[in-house]
Design an enzyme around this catalytic site. Structure first.
Site, PDB file in Angstrom:
ATOM      1  N   SER A 141       5.210  38.472  38.358  1.00 54.78           N
ATOM      2  CA  SER A 141       6.342  39.232  39.297  1.00 54.78           C
ATOM      3  C   SER A 141       7.424  38.216  39.557  1.00 54.78           C
ATOM      4  O   SER A 141       7.358  37.167  39.170  1.00 54.78           O
ATOM      5  CB  SER A 141       5.314  39.286  40.792  1.00 54.78           C
ATOM      6  OG  SER A 141       6.225  39.578  41.635  1.00 54.78           O
ATOM      7  N   TYR A 154       0.256  34.425  47.595  1.00 54.11           N
ATOM      8  CA  TYR A 154       0.656  35.566  46.307  1.00 54.11           C
ATOM      9  C   TYR A 154       1.686  35.026  45.348  1.00 54.11           C
ATOM     10  O   TYR A 154       1.531  34.959  44.227  1.00 54.11           O
ATOM     11  CB  TYR A 154       1.256  36.901  46.883  1.00 54.11           C
ATOM     12  CG  TYR A 154       1.655  37.720  45.868  1.00 54.11           C
ATOM     13  CD1 TYR A 154       0.646  38.533  45.050  1.00 54.11           C
ATOM     14  CD2 TYR A 154       3.003  38.262  45.694  1.00 54.11           C
ATOM     15  CE1 TYR A 154       1.088  39.434  44.034  1.00 54.11           C
ATOM     16  CE2 TYR A 154       3.189  39.178  44.612  1.00 54.11           C
ATOM     17  CZ  TYR A 154       2.407  39.747  44.019  1.00 54.11           C
ATOM     18  OH  TYR A 154       2.563  40.562  42.858  1.00 54.11           O
TER      19      TYR A 154
HETATM   20  P1  NDP Z   1      -1.517  49.274  42.905  1.00 56.32           P
HETATM   21  O1  NDP Z   1      -2.367  48.817  44.191  1.00 56.32           O
HETATM   22  O2  NDP Z   1      -1.232  50.674  42.854  1.00 56.32           O
HETATM   23  O3  NDP Z   1      -2.639  48.835  41.464  1.00 56.32           O
HETATM   24  C1  NDP Z   1      -3.307  47.741  41.590  1.00 56.32           C
HETATM   25  C2  NDP Z   1      -4.283  47.923  40.612  1.00 56.32           C
HETATM   26  O4  NDP Z   1      -5.050  46.698  40.474  1.00 56.32           O
HETATM   27  C3  NDP Z   1      -5.492  49.089  40.824  1.00 56.32           C
HETATM   28  O5  NDP Z   1      -5.652  49.863  39.789  1.00 56.32           O
HETATM   29  C4  NDP Z   1      -6.572  48.196  41.175  1.00 56.32           C
HETATM   30  O6  NDP Z   1      -7.756  48.870  40.872  1.00 56.32           O
HETATM   31  C5  NDP Z   1      -6.557  47.131  40.166  1.00 56.32           C
HETATM   32  N1  NDP Z   1      -7.428  45.981  40.768  1.00 56.32           N
HETATM   33  C6  NDP Z   1      -7.024  45.331  42.059  1.00 56.32           C
HETATM   34  N2  NDP Z   1      -8.233  44.334  42.066  1.00 56.32           N
HETATM   35  C7  NDP Z   1      -8.981  44.496  41.194  1.00 56.32           C
HETATM   36  C8  NDP Z   1     -10.067  43.951  40.665  1.00 56.32           C
HETATM   37  N3  NDP Z   1     -10.583  42.905  41.204  1.00 56.32           N
HETATM   38  N4  NDP Z   1     -10.722  44.319  39.372  1.00 56.32           N
HETATM   39  C9  NDP Z   1     -10.191  45.262  38.562  1.00 56.32           C
HETATM   40  N5  NDP Z   1      -9.114  45.722  39.114  1.00 56.32           N
HETATM   41  C10 NDP Z   1      -8.435  45.262  40.243  1.00 56.32           C
HETATM   42  O7  NDP Z   1      -0.511  48.214  42.606  1.00 56.32           O
HETATM   43  P2  NDP Z   1       0.516  47.665  41.336  1.00 56.32           P
HETATM   44  O8  NDP Z   1       0.500  48.974  40.467  1.00 56.32           O
HETATM   45  O9  NDP Z   1       1.839  47.907  42.090  1.00 56.32           O
HETATM   46  O10 NDP Z   1       0.123  46.506  41.087  1.00 56.32           O
HETATM   47  C11 NDP Z   1      -0.065  46.207  39.511  1.00 56.32           C
HETATM   48  C12 NDP Z   1       0.149  44.893  39.346  1.00 56.32           C
HETATM   49  O11 NDP Z   1       1.699  44.591  39.372  1.00 56.32           O
HETATM   50  C13 NDP Z   1      -0.067  43.629  40.001  1.00 56.32           C
HETATM   51  O12 NDP Z   1      -0.539  42.568  39.361  1.00 56.32           O
HETATM   52  C14 NDP Z   1       0.838  43.017  40.858  1.00 56.32           C
HETATM   53  O13 NDP Z   1       0.623  42.137  41.534  1.00 56.32           O
HETATM   54  C15 NDP Z   1       2.066  43.477  40.066  1.00 56.32           C
HETATM   55  N6  NDP Z   1       3.234  43.649  40.649  1.00 56.32           N
HETATM   56  C16 NDP Z   1       3.542  44.573  41.681  1.00 56.32           C
HETATM   57  C17 NDP Z   1       4.948  44.763  42.233  1.00 56.32           C
HETATM   58  C18 NDP Z   1       5.313  45.686  43.130  1.00 56.32           C
HETATM   59  O14 NDP Z   1       6.113  45.624  43.920  1.00 56.32           O
HETATM   60  N7  NDP Z   1       4.423  46.955  43.311  1.00 56.32           N
HETATM   61  C19 NDP Z   1       5.906  43.776  41.729  1.00 56.32           C
HETATM   62  C20 NDP Z   1       5.473  42.987  40.784  1.00 56.32           C
HETATM   63  C21 NDP Z   1       4.409  42.783  40.136  1.00 56.32           C
HETATM   64  P3  NDP Z   1      -9.091  49.241  41.697  1.00 56.32           P
HETATM   65  O15 NDP Z   1      -8.838  49.019  43.196  1.00 56.32           O
HETATM   66  O16 NDP Z   1      -9.825  50.582  41.505  1.00 56.32           O
HETATM   67  O17 NDP Z   1     -10.192  48.275  41.111  1.00 56.32           O
HETATM   68  C1  8X3 Z   2       5.528  42.064  44.059  1.00 58.33           C
HETATM   69  C2  8X3 Z   2       6.863  42.174  44.314  1.00 58.33           C
HETATM   70  O1  8X3 Z   2       8.867  40.717  45.717  1.00 58.33           O
HETATM   71  O2  8X3 Z   2       6.682  41.974  47.074  1.00 58.33           O
HETATM   72  O3  8X3 Z   2       5.136  41.050  43.006  1.00 58.33           O
HETATM   73  O4  8X3 Z   2       6.450  39.903  45.717  1.00 58.33           O
HETATM   74  S1  8X3 Z   2       7.361  41.191  45.618  1.00 58.33           S
END
Ligand code: NDP
Ligand code: 8X3
Length: 255
Positions: A141, A154
């Site tokens: 991120s 985070y």
């Molecule tokens: P979502 O909440 O939509 O997706 C998160 C995914 O992670 C879900 O499929 C969830 O599946 C899975 N997950 C969470 N905990 C676990 C676990 N313990 N074991 C297995 N799977 C897990 O969020 P995003 O798609 O946004 O997030 C995906 C990634 O992108 C993360 O690493 C996040 O930090 C990163 N990210 C997101 C940003 C944003 O602004 N949205 C920006 C930058 C990075 P389930 O609950 O079914 O297990």
């Molecule tokens: C998710 C983006 O800016 O909320 O990783 O940290 S931010």
């Protein structure tokens, strides 16, 4: 990408699901993992119908090292040769200053974003190295290097992902296995709802008055990195919505 096996963690929603779409559209074989099997099975059956691709789903909590190593060691033979690993499973939990932080939230983020990513990588990499072929793509991120107040734990977890991506390239130097670190800014997914413990109104405000990145935008970037010629390693890509100058500076429409 035809017939390549792509393993995506956290494929039940958001960026992981969008990555599954992008690779399915290129006729990859998909190994998809998450905890919510109902959601994951819906994704899998939609992909089979829309793209006529092979999909295998596994229930996986990346925080459980015993389950991670057992489930990946016991994969059916036809799913055991992974070409691309997308370490996407992750979350932010809670928003507040360190002196008032909830240590359970910190544990959940570190256990998932840092240790879970390491566990999955540890389970998958040896076979890639033995075949001298593979690609590990970590979803970090902008938070990894644009630390912001109230999100320190985070941010620290994503700084760790940056360090793991950087160091892994050194640990496996000399092999043909590639390592890429993807650093998105604001992406509209279930991320903020999870961060705010299910408060949808608060989550919606994060994206109000701005066009955020979509999960598909990030998946497009992941796919780009994965589809370069084998001698090209995309080390890192940072992407943000145009309206986002820094992690905390976002230009919003007032209307
Ligand atoms: P979502 O909440 O939509 O997706 C998160 C995914 O992670 C879900 O499929 C969830 O599946 C899975 N997950 C969470 N905990 C676990 C676990 N313990 N074991 C297995 N799977 C897990 O969020 P995003 O798609 O946004 O997030 C995906 C990634 O992108 C993360 O690493 C996040 O930090 C990163 N990210 C997101 C940003 C944003 O602004 N949205 C920006 C930058 C990075 P389930 O609950 O079914 O297990
Ligand atoms: C998710 C983006 O800016 O909320 O990783 O940290 S931010």
């Amino acid at each position: 990408m035809r017939n390549r096996t792509v393993f995506i963690t956290g494929a039940s929603s958001g960026i992981g699901e969008a990555c599954a779409n992008a690779f399915a559209a290129a006729s990859a074989r998909l190994l998809l993992a998450a905890r919510r099997m109902d959601r994951l099975d819906e994704v899998a059956s939609r992909l089979r119908t829309e793209y006529d691709v092979e999909v295998h789903t596994i229930e996986l909590d990346v925080r459980d090292v015993g389950v991670v190593s057992r489930v990946l060691a016991e994969l059916p033979r036809e799913w055991s040769e992974i070409d691309v690993l997308v370490n996407n499973a992750g979350l932010a939990r809670g928003f507040g200053p360190v002196p008032e932080g909830d240590t359970r939230d910190w544990d959940e983020m570190m256990d998932t974003n840092v240790k879970g990513l390491l566990y999955v990588t540890r389970a998958v990499l040896p076979a890639m190295l033995a075949r001298d072929r593979g690609h590990v793509i970590n979803i970090s991120s902008i938070a990894g290097d644009e630390v912001y107040p109230n999100g320190v734990a985070y941010c620290a977890s994503k700084a760790a992902v940056d360090a793991i991506s950087y160091g892994l390239r050194m640990d496996i130097a000399g092999s043909s296995v590639r390592v890429t670190n993807i650093k998105p800014g604001m992406v509209e997914t279930e991320f903020s709802e999870v961060r705010f413990h299910g408060d949808r109104d608060r989550a919606a405000k994060v994206y109000a008055g701005v066009t955020p990145l979509s999960a598909a935008d990030v998946a497009d970037t992941v796919f780009y990195a994965a589809s370069r010629p084998p001698h090209v390693n995309i080390d890192e890509i940072k992407l943000k919505p145009v309206a986002q100058a820094t992690a905390t500076m976002v230009a919003r429409d007032s209307g």
